[in-house]
Design a protein around this motif. Structure first.
Motif, PDB file in Angstrom:
ATOM      1  N   THR A   1      53.407  57.958  74.635  1.00 40.95           N
ATOM      2  CA  THR A   1      52.534  56.811  74.882  1.00 40.95           C
ATOM      3  C   THR A   1      53.248  55.513  74.514  1.00 40.95           C
ATOM      4  O   THR A   1      53.977  55.464  73.513  1.00 40.95           O
ATOM      5  CB  THR A   1      51.246  56.950  74.043  1.00 40.95           C
ATOM      6  OG1 THR A   1      50.585  58.172  74.408  1.00 40.95           O
ATOM      7  CG2 THR A   1      50.303  55.790  74.289  1.00 40.95           C
ATOM      8  N   VAL A   2      53.021  54.469  75.314  1.00 38.60           N
ATOM      9  CA  VAL A   2      53.612  53.162  75.026  1.00 38.60           C
ATOM     10  C   VAL A   2      52.532  52.220  74.515  1.00 38.60           C
ATOM     11  O   VAL A   2      51.339  52.443  74.705  1.00 38.60           O
ATOM     12  CB  VAL A   2      54.279  52.552  76.278  1.00 38.60           C
ATOM     13  CG1 VAL A   2      55.411  53.442  76.768  1.00 38.60           C
ATOM     14  CG2 VAL A   2      53.254  52.318  77.385  1.00 38.60           C
ATOM     15  N   VAL A   3      52.975  51.136  73.874  1.00 43.55           N
ATOM     16  CA  VAL A   3      52.060  50.087  73.423  1.00 43.55           C
ATOM     17  C   VAL A   3      51.871  49.109  74.579  1.00 43.55           C
ATOM     18  O   VAL A   3      52.823  48.465  75.024  1.00 43.55           O
ATOM     19  CB  VAL A   3      52.626  49.365  72.179  1.00 43.55           C
ATOM     20  CG1 VAL A   3      51.675  48.274  71.723  1.00 43.55           C
ATOM     21  CG2 VAL A   3      52.871  50.358  71.051  1.00 43.55           C
ATOM     22  N   THR A   4      50.661  49.004  75.063  1.00 40.08           N
ATOM     23  CA  THR A   4      50.378  48.205  76.260  1.00 40.08           C
ATOM     24  C   THR A   4      50.107  46.738  75.922  1.00 40.08           C
ATOM     25  O   THR A   4      49.847  46.378  74.773  1.00 40.08           O
ATOM     26  CB  THR A   4      49.151  48.776  76.986  1.00 40.08           C
ATOM     27  OG1 THR A   4      48.005  48.662  76.120  1.00 40.08           O
ATOM     28  CG2 THR A   4      49.365  50.235  77.351  1.00 40.08           C
ATOM     29  N   ASP A   5      50.125  45.920  76.973  1.00 39.88           N
ATOM     30  CA  ASP A   5      49.805  44.503  76.785  1.00 39.88           C
ATOM     31  C   ASP A   5      48.386  44.332  76.246  1.00 39.88           C
ATOM     32  O   ASP A   5      48.111  43.396  75.480  1.00 39.88           O
ATOM     33  CB  ASP A   5      49.941  43.756  78.115  1.00 39.88           C
ATOM     34  CG  ASP A   5      51.388  43.551  78.535  1.00 39.88           C
ATOM     35  OD1 ASP A   5      52.266  43.623  77.652  1.00 39.88           O
ATOM     36  OD2 ASP A   5      51.626  43.326  79.737  1.00 39.88           O
ATOM     37  N   GLU A   6      47.470  45.231  76.643  1.00 39.84           N
ATOM     38  CA  GLU A   6      46.098  45.156  76.186  1.00 39.84           C
ATOM     39  C   GLU A   6      45.986  45.322  74.676  1.00 39.84           C
ATOM     40  O   GLU A   6      45.108  44.742  74.037  1.00 39.84           O
ATOM     41  CB  GLU A   6      45.238  46.213  76.888  1.00 39.84           C
ATOM     42  CG  GLU A   6      44.988  45.945  78.356  1.00 39.84           C
ATOM     43  CD  GLU A   6      46.152  46.349  79.247  1.00 39.84           C
ATOM     44  OE1 GLU A   6      46.096  46.071  80.453  1.00 39.84           O
ATOM     45  OE2 GLU A   6      47.129  46.949  78.731  1.00 39.84           O
ATOM     46  N   TRP A   7      46.880  46.123  74.113  1.00 40.93           N
ATOM     47  CA  TRP A   7      46.889  46.315  72.655  1.00 40.93           C
ATOM     48  C   TRP A   7      47.209  44.999  71.948  1.00 40.93           C
ATOM     49  O   TRP A   7      46.508  44.600  71.008  1.00 40.93           O
ATOM     50  CB  TRP A   7      47.912  47.394  72.278  1.00 40.93           C
ATOM     51  CG  TRP A   7      48.006  47.689  70.817  1.00 40.93           C
ATOM     52  CD1 TRP A   7      47.281  48.598  70.112  1.00 40.93           C
ATOM     53  CD2 TRP A   7      48.926  47.102  69.873  1.00 40.93           C
ATOM     54  NE1 TRP A   7      47.657  48.610  68.783  1.00 40.93           N
ATOM     55  CE2 TRP A   7      48.671  47.700  68.609  1.00 40.93           C
ATOM     56  CE3 TRP A   7      49.920  46.143  69.960  1.00 40.93           C
ATOM     57  CZ2 TRP A   7      49.389  47.356  67.459  1.00 40.93           C
ATOM     58  CZ3 TRP A   7      50.627  45.795  68.810  1.00 40.93           C
ATOM     59  CH2 TRP A   7      50.349  46.401  67.582  1.00 40.93           C
ATOM     60  N   TYR A   8      48.255  44.319  72.410  1.00 40.34           N
ATOM     61  CA  TYR A   8      48.615  43.030  71.816  1.00 40.34           C
ATOM     62  C   TYR A   8      47.477  42.022  71.975  1.00 40.34           C
ATOM     63  O   TYR A   8      47.118  41.310  71.029  1.00 40.34           O
ATOM     64  CB  TYR A   8      49.881  42.474  72.484  1.00 40.34           C
ATOM     65  CG  TYR A   8      51.135  43.261  72.184  1.00 40.34           C
ATOM     66  CD1 TYR A   8      51.863  43.038  71.022  1.00 40.34           C
ATOM     67  CD2 TYR A   8      51.599  44.223  73.081  1.00 40.34           C
ATOM     68  CE1 TYR A   8      53.017  43.752  70.752  1.00 40.34           C
ATOM     69  CE2 TYR A   8      52.752  44.948  72.818  1.00 40.34           C
ATOM     70  CZ  TYR A   8      53.463  44.711  71.658  1.00 40.34           C
ATOM     71  OH  TYR A   8      54.603  45.433  71.388  1.00 40.34           O
ATOM     72  N   GLN A   9      46.901  41.979  73.178  1.00 36.18           N
ATOM     73  CA  GLN A   9      45.843  41.015  73.457  1.00 36.18           C
ATOM     74  C   GLN A   9      44.625  41.257  72.587  1.00 36.18           C
ATOM     75  O   GLN A   9      43.975  40.311  72.122  1.00 36.18           O
ATOM     76  CB  GLN A   9      45.446  41.086  74.935  1.00 36.18           C
ATOM     77  CG  GLN A   9      44.468  40.005  75.361  1.00 36.18           C
ATOM     78  CD  GLN A   9      45.033  38.601  75.208  1.00 36.18           C
ATOM     79  OE1 GLN A   9      46.120  38.311  75.700  1.00 36.18           O
ATOM     80  NE2 GLN A   9      44.314  37.726  74.514  1.00 36.18           N
ATOM     81  N   ALA A  10      44.310  42.524  72.338  1.00 34.78           N
ATOM     82  CA  ALA A  10      43.141  42.852  71.515  1.00 34.78           C
ATOM     83  C   ALA A  10      43.301  42.308  70.101  1.00 34.78           C
ATOM     84  O   ALA A  10      42.365  41.710  69.536  1.00 34.78           O
ATOM     85  CB  ALA A  10      42.935  44.361  71.494  1.00 34.78           C
ATOM     86  N   TYR A  11      44.466  42.504  69.507  1.00 31.25           N
ATOM     87  CA  TYR A  11      44.722  41.971  68.164  1.00 31.25           C
ATOM     88  C   TYR A  11      44.697  40.446  68.175  1.00 31.25           C
ATOM     89  O   TYR A  11      44.089  39.804  67.291  1.00 31.25           O
ATOM     90  CB  TYR A  11      46.073  42.464  67.644  1.00 31.25           C
ATOM     91  CG  TYR A  11      46.020  43.786  66.928  1.00 31.25           C
ATOM     92  CD1 TYR A  11      45.732  43.849  65.570  1.00 31.25           C
ATOM     93  CD2 TYR A  11      46.257  44.981  67.598  1.00 31.25           C
ATOM     94  CE1 TYR A  11      45.679  45.057  64.891  1.00 31.25           C
ATOM     95  CE2 TYR A  11      46.210  46.200  66.939  1.00 31.25           C
ATOM     96  CZ  TYR A  11      45.919  46.240  65.586  1.00 31.25           C
ATOM     97  OH  TYR A  11      45.865  47.445  64.925  1.00 31.25           O
ATOM     98  N   GLN A  12      45.371  39.846  69.144  1.00 35.31           N
ATOM     99  CA  GLN A  12      45.449  38.387  69.186  1.00 35.31           C
ATOM    100  C   GLN A  12      44.060  37.753  69.318  1.00 35.31           C
ATOM    101  O   GLN A  12      43.736  36.796  68.601  1.00 35.31           O
ATOM    102  CB  GLN A  12      46.324  37.948  70.361  1.00 35.31           C
ATOM    103  CG  GLN A  12      47.802  38.239  70.171  1.00 35.31           C
ATOM    104  CD  GLN A  12      48.608  37.881  71.416  1.00 35.31           C
ATOM    105  OE1 GLN A  12      48.645  38.651  72.379  1.00 35.31           O
ATOM    106  NE2 GLN A  12      49.203  36.712  71.418  1.00 35.31           N
ATOM    107  N   THR A  13      43.255  38.288  70.217  1.00 36.65           N
ATOM    108  CA  THR A  13      41.926  37.720  70.447  1.00 36.65           C
ATOM    109  C   THR A  13      41.029  37.909  69.238  1.00 36.65           C
ATOM    110  O   THR A  13      40.309  36.982  68.831  1.00 36.65           O
ATOM    111  CB  THR A  13      41.288  38.372  71.683  1.00 36.65           C
ATOM    112  OG1 THR A  13      42.125  38.147  72.821  1.00 36.65           O
ATOM    113  CG2 THR A  13      39.896  37.802  71.941  1.00 36.65           C
ATOM    114  N   TRP A  14      41.069  39.098  68.633  1.00 31.99           N
ATOM    115  CA  TRP A  14      40.215  39.385  67.477  1.00 31.99           C
ATOM    116  C   TRP A  14      40.534  38.455  66.319  1.00 31.99           C
ATOM    117  O   TRP A  14      39.629  37.866  65.705  1.00 31.99           O
ATOM    118  CB  TRP A  14      40.396  40.844  67.062  1.00 31.99           C
ATOM    119  CG  TRP A  14      39.490  41.301  65.955  1.00 31.99           C
ATOM    120  CD1 TRP A  14      39.758  41.296  64.612  1.00 31.99           C
ATOM    121  CD2 TRP A  14      38.170  41.848  66.093  1.00 31.99           C
ATOM    122  NE1 TRP A  14      38.692  41.809  63.900  1.00 31.99           N
ATOM    123  CE2 TRP A  14      37.708  42.160  64.784  1.00 31.99           C
ATOM    124  CE3 TRP A  14      37.340  42.112  67.181  1.00 31.99           C
ATOM    125  CZ2 TRP A  14      36.452  42.709  64.552  1.00 31.99           C
ATOM    126  CZ3 TRP A  14      36.088  42.670  66.945  1.00 31.99           C
ATOM    127  CH2 TRP A  14      35.658  42.962  65.644  1.00 31.99           C
TER     128      TRP A  14
END
Length: 391
Positions: A57-70
Motif C-alpha cells: 500500500t502507498v500513502v495517497t494524496d488524500e492521506w496528506y490532505q486529510a491531516y493538513q485540513t484537520w
C-alpha cells in the motif's frame, strides 16, 4: 446523529491486550477506549476489505490532505505537505527518531510523571533519562523551569521529549509555556520531540497549541508525532504521522524511519485516518462531550464517596490521575491490592516516575462500566484501610 457510547462492547476473548484478564476483573488501565470507532471509519475499512486483495500500500494524496485540513481547521496550524511522513505508530517514530538524532550516552529530558513507554524508547536505545520533575501543589502541576534549564544546559543533553497534552496528568501546555520551553531549548541547542497524540481529546470548547505552531524557532527546532489512534480508538491499525518543518531534520528523520522499516502502511493504515479526519468530526465532538461528562461524574463521585483520595483536575485525555497519598505509602502495593481485592485493574503511578502515591484510571468506557469501576475503587480504599490496620 446520535452515537451509542453507553452500549457495552464485549471485548473478552478477542485478543485484546486490555481485556486479557480474569472473568471477574475490570480493566481500566491501558489507554484504549471501550467504544466502537466512528461509523465512517468502520465503513471505510469494510469497503477496503471487500476488495479482497491485500497487497503493498502507498500513502495517497488524500492521506496528506486529510491531516493538513484537520490541523488547519481544528488546531489552526497550517502544515505543508512535504512536512508530513507516514509512520506505523507514535512510539515506533519516537524510538526511531531518538536513534537518528541523538547518540548513545547522550541525555534525553522528560517531564515526569509522563507516559511510561518514553523511558523504554530512551533507555533501550542506550540514551540516558534526565527527569524534569513537575511540581504538584495539591491541585495542579507546574514546570520547574529552573530545574529544566539546568537539565537542558548539560552538555550531554541533546533532546527534550515533550508530551503535549501531557499524559498522565491531562494538562494542556499553553502557548506561553511552550514558547518558554522552546526558547530554552534553542538557547542550549536541544531539539524538541513533541508527542501530541492526545491533542484531539480535549475538554469541549478547549483546543491545544501544537508546539511547532508557537513560533518560527519552535517550528525549526522540532519534530512532532501525531495520530488518529487515541481519538478514534485505532491503536491496532498502526498508523501515525511525523511532522518536520526543518528540511535537514526531515531528511534525517525520513532516513531513520525507512531504515527502521516503520514508514510503510498496512492496507488499512491510510484509509482509516482519511475517513477519521474527513468525516469523523461529528462523532469526535460527541465523544469528547461524553468523555468530559464521564470525567465530571468520576470527580464528583470521588469527592463525595471516597474522601481520602482526590482527582487531579485535567483539560485533556480520558485518563484520570488520582491522588492517593493520604491512603497509601506505596502506590505499587496499593494498585496490586485493589486488583486482588476487587478485580479493578488500574495503572500504578510509579510506572510514570514522580508518580508515587498516584493511580491512573481510564475513563473511556460506558457510564455503567465507569460506575462499576468507581464502586470497586471505593470498596478497595475502605478495605485497604482495614488491611493496613491489621498488618
Amino acid at each position: 446523529m446520535g452515537f451509542q457510547f453507553d452500549d457495552r462492547i464485549d471485548r473478552r476473548n478477542t485478543g485484546s491486550m486490555k481485556w486479557d484478564v480474569q472473568e471477574y476483573e475490570l480493566p481500566m488501565w491501558v489507554a484504549d477506549m471501550d467504544f466502537q470507532t466512528a461509523p465512517e471509519v468502520t465503513k471505510s475499512i469494510i469497503e477496503r476489505a471487500k476488495q479482497g486483495v491485500f497487497g503493498y500500500t502507498v500513502v495517497t494524496d488524500e492521506w496528506y490532505q486529510a491531516y493538513q485540513t484537520w490541523w488547519k481547521e481544528r488546531h489552526h496550524f497550517e502544515i505543508k505537505k512535504e512536512w508530513l511522513m507516514f509512520c506505523t505508530g507514535v512510539v515506533p517514530a519516537i524510538s526511531s527518531i531518538i536513534r537518528k538524532v541523538t547518540t548513545v550516552g547522550e541525555n534525553v529530558v522528560v517531564m515526569t510523571p509522563v507516559y511510561n513507554i518514553f523511558f523504554n524508547s530512551i533507555l533501550n536505545n542506550g540514551r540516558n533519562v534526565l527527569e524534569n520533575r513537575l511540581r504538584y501543589d495539591g491541585r495542579e502541576y507546574q514546570i520547574d523551569f529552573a530545574d529544566l534549564e539546568e537539565k537542558l544546559s548539560n552538555s550531554q543533553t541533546t533532546l527534550l521529549l515533550l508530551c503535549n497534552p501531557h499524559n498522565p496528568i491531562g494538562k494542556i501546555w499553553d502557548k506561553e509555556t511552550l514558547e518558554r520551553i522552546g526558547n530554552l531549548c534553542s538557547k542550549y541547542h536541544v531539539l524538541v520531540l513533541s508527542d501530541e497524540i492526545h491533542c484531539d481529546l480535549t475538554r469541549p470548547g478547549k483546543d491545544y497549541t501544537p508546539f511547532a505552531s508557537v513560533s518560527d524557532e519552535c517550528s525549526r527546532n522540532s519534530i512532532t508525532c501525531v495520530a488518529p489512534t487515541k481519538a478514534f480508538n485505532l491503536a491496532g491499525i498502526q498508523t501515525a504521522a511525523v511532522i518536520v518543518p526543518n528540511d535537514n531534520l526531515r531528511h534525517k528523520v525520513s532516513r531513520g524511519l525507512n531504515t527502521d522499516e516503520v514508514a510503510e502502511p498496512n492496507v488499512f493504515a491510510v484509509a482509516a485516518p482519511i475517513s477519521a479526519f474527513t468525516w469523523g468530526g461529528e462523532w469526535l465532538d460527541a465523544l469528547r462531550k461524553y468523555l468530559w461528562e464521564n470525567r465530571m461524574f468520576a470527580e464528583e463521585y470521588i469527592k463525595k464517596e471516597i474522601k481520602s483520595v482526590s482527582a487531579v483536575s485535567a483539560q485533556a485525555t480520558y485518563l484520570l490521575w488520582i491522588d492517593c497519598k493520604k491512603v497509601i505509602g506505596n502506590s505499587t502495593e496499593f494498585c496490586c491490592f485493589i486488583r486482588s481485592h476487587s478485580g479493578l485493574y488500574l495503572s500504578d503511578g510509579n510506572e510514570y516516575r514522580n508518580g508515587e502515591g498516584f493511580l491512573r484510571m481510564n475513563l473511556a468506557c460506558p457510564r455503567q462500566q465507569l460506575e462499576d469501576g468507581l464502586r470497586r475503587l471505593k470498596e478497595s480504599v475502605a478495605a485497604y484501610g482495614v488491611y493496613c490496620t491489621d498488618n
